[in-house]
Every structure is written in structure tokens, then in C-alpha cells.
Design a protein around this motif. Sequence first.
Motif, PDB file in Angstrom:
ATOM      1  N   ALA A 116       0.839  -1.202   0.000  1.00  0.00           N
ATOM      2  CA  ALA A 116       0.000   0.000   0.000  1.00  0.00           C
ATOM      3  C   ALA A 116       0.872   1.250   0.000  1.00  0.00           C
ATOM      4  O   ALA A 116       0.579   2.224  -0.708  1.00  0.00           O
ATOM      5  CB  ALA A 116      -0.929  -0.009   1.208  1.00  0.00           C
ATOM      6  N   GLN A 117       1.959   1.217   0.765  1.00  0.00           N
ATOM      7  CA  GLN A 117       2.860   2.365   0.798  1.00  0.00           C
ATOM      8  C   GLN A 117       3.540   2.548  -0.554  1.00  0.00           C
ATOM      9  O   GLN A 117       3.685   3.667  -1.028  1.00  0.00           O
ATOM     10  CB  GLN A 117       3.909   2.205   1.890  1.00  0.00           C
ATOM     11  N   ILE A 118       3.930   1.451  -1.174  1.00  0.00           N
ATOM     12  CA  ILE A 118       4.561   1.542  -2.492  1.00  0.00           C
ATOM     13  C   ILE A 118       3.587   2.147  -3.497  1.00  0.00           C
ATOM     14  O   ILE A 118       3.948   3.035  -4.276  1.00  0.00           O
ATOM     15  CB  ILE A 118       5.045   0.150  -2.954  1.00  0.00           C
ATOM     16  N   ALA A 119       2.356   1.676  -3.484  1.00  0.00           N
ATOM     17  CA  ALA A 119       1.346   2.208  -4.402  1.00  0.00           C
ATOM     18  C   ALA A 119       1.094   3.684  -4.112  1.00  0.00           C
ATOM     19  O   ALA A 119       0.960   4.500  -5.048  1.00  0.00           O
ATOM     20  CB  ALA A 119       0.056   1.415  -4.286  1.00  0.00           C
ATOM     21  N   HIS A 120       1.043   4.056  -2.837  1.00  0.00           N
ATOM     22  CA  HIS A 120       0.825   5.455  -2.474  1.00  0.00           C
ATOM     23  C   HIS A 120       1.977   6.332  -2.962  1.00  0.00           C
ATOM     24  O   HIS A 120       1.759   7.407  -3.521  1.00  0.00           O
ATOM     25  CB  HIS A 120       0.662   5.577  -0.956  1.00  0.00           C
ATOM     26  N   ARG A 121       3.202   5.883  -2.751  1.00  0.00           N
ATOM     27  CA  ARG A 121       4.371   6.648  -3.210  1.00  0.00           C
ATOM     28  C   ARG A 121       4.391   6.761  -4.725  1.00  0.00           C
ATOM     29  O   ARG A 121       4.724   7.805  -5.272  1.00  0.00           O
ATOM     30  CB  ARG A 121       5.658   5.988  -2.702  1.00  0.00           C
ATOM     31  N   ARG A 122       4.030   5.663  -5.418  1.00  0.00           N
ATOM     32  CA  ARG A 122       3.985   5.691  -6.871  1.00  0.00           C
ATOM     33  C   ARG A 122       2.941   6.685  -7.355  1.00  0.00           C
ATOM     34  O   ARG A 122       3.195   7.484  -8.260  1.00  0.00           O
ATOM     35  CB  ARG A 122       3.683   4.297  -7.414  1.00  0.00           C
ATOM     36  N   ASP A 123       1.755   6.676  -6.728  1.00  0.00           N
ATOM     37  CA  ASP A 123       0.699   7.604  -7.115  1.00  0.00           C
ATOM     38  C   ASP A 123       1.096   9.051  -6.831  1.00  0.00           C
ATOM     39  O   ASP A 123       0.810   9.954  -7.641  1.00  0.00           O
ATOM     40  CB  ASP A 123      -0.602   7.265  -6.383  1.00  0.00           C
ATOM     41  N   ALA A 124       1.755   9.273  -5.698  1.00  0.00           N
ATOM     42  CA  ALA A 124       2.204  10.627  -5.366  1.00  0.00           C
ATOM     43  C   ALA A 124       3.248  11.103  -6.371  1.00  0.00           C
ATOM     44  O   ALA A 124       3.212  12.249  -6.832  1.00  0.00           O
ATOM     45  CB  ALA A 124       2.772  10.660  -3.947  1.00  0.00           C
TER      46      ALA A 124
END
Length: 156
Positions: A116-124
Motif C-alpha cells: 500500500a505504501q509503495i502504491a501510495h508513493r507511486r501515485d504521489a
Amino acid sequence: MADVPQSDVSRPSALPTANFLHRGTGAQSLVDQNSAEYLDAIEEEWNKKVDMEVETLVDGMVDLVGLASIADKDKFRVAQESFQAQSRAESMIRAANSLLSITHSMKLLLLLSDEAQIAHRRDAELKIVQEERDDAKAKVEALLDELLKKPNKLQD
């Protein structure tokens, strides 16, 4: 009787932790860092280690090629170059094993990391890049409008 008897029984204790930062830099500086700074420092340490190992491999290959020259050599020179080649090959093997260990550790980190953190960082990061793209388009559009208006003013 004052001595504590020695035994082979394992005593529970805290597990050692891996720390890629240099020892002696102070544990307080790690506490003062926020999460992003800490992760950036860890990433920089991994990059330095990979660069060092790759440099060892490259230097070893250059040295091996240099040692492989064909010329009139006496037995002592042949034995000396043979030893140098073996020691270079061994250091290259250690560097390659170290790189394999690093890739294994990175795979484990990826497998065990928070998706989830990886996806959040990617989206950011995607949002930031899209904003930069839109800003660049706006600047280009303004510059083109300015360029296209100048010839019209000269014709008037």
C-alpha cells in the motif's frame, strides 16, 4: 563459588539489527530523521555498496586483461602474474557474491514491504510528474503565443 557457571544454554536476548549506516555517526541523528530522510540514507548506502562492488569487478577485469599479455616471460614472472590473476579472480568472486547477496536482500525487502505504501508513493510521484508536465506545457504554450504575437506586431 563467586564465578557464574558457564553453560551452552542460549539466553534470550534482542536480535541484532542490520544497520547499513556507518557506526559512530550517532544514534541520535537517526532518531532526528523523518522516515523519508532515513529511507533516502539507507538507499544511498545500498547504492554506494553496489557501486563499490561493481567497481571492484571492473577493476578486476581490467587487471586480468592487463595480466594476460603475451610476451617473453621467465618462470618467476609467470608465477607472479598467476598469483596476481588468482587474487584478482578471488576478489571478483567476493564482489559478485556480495552483489548476489544484495539482490537477494532487495528481493526480500520488496516481497516483505508494505504494498500500500509503495502504491501510495507511486501515485504521489505520478501526480508530481503530471503537475510538472502541465506546468511545462503551460510555459511552452505561453512562449509560443509570445513568439507568434511578435511577428504580427511587426507586420502591423
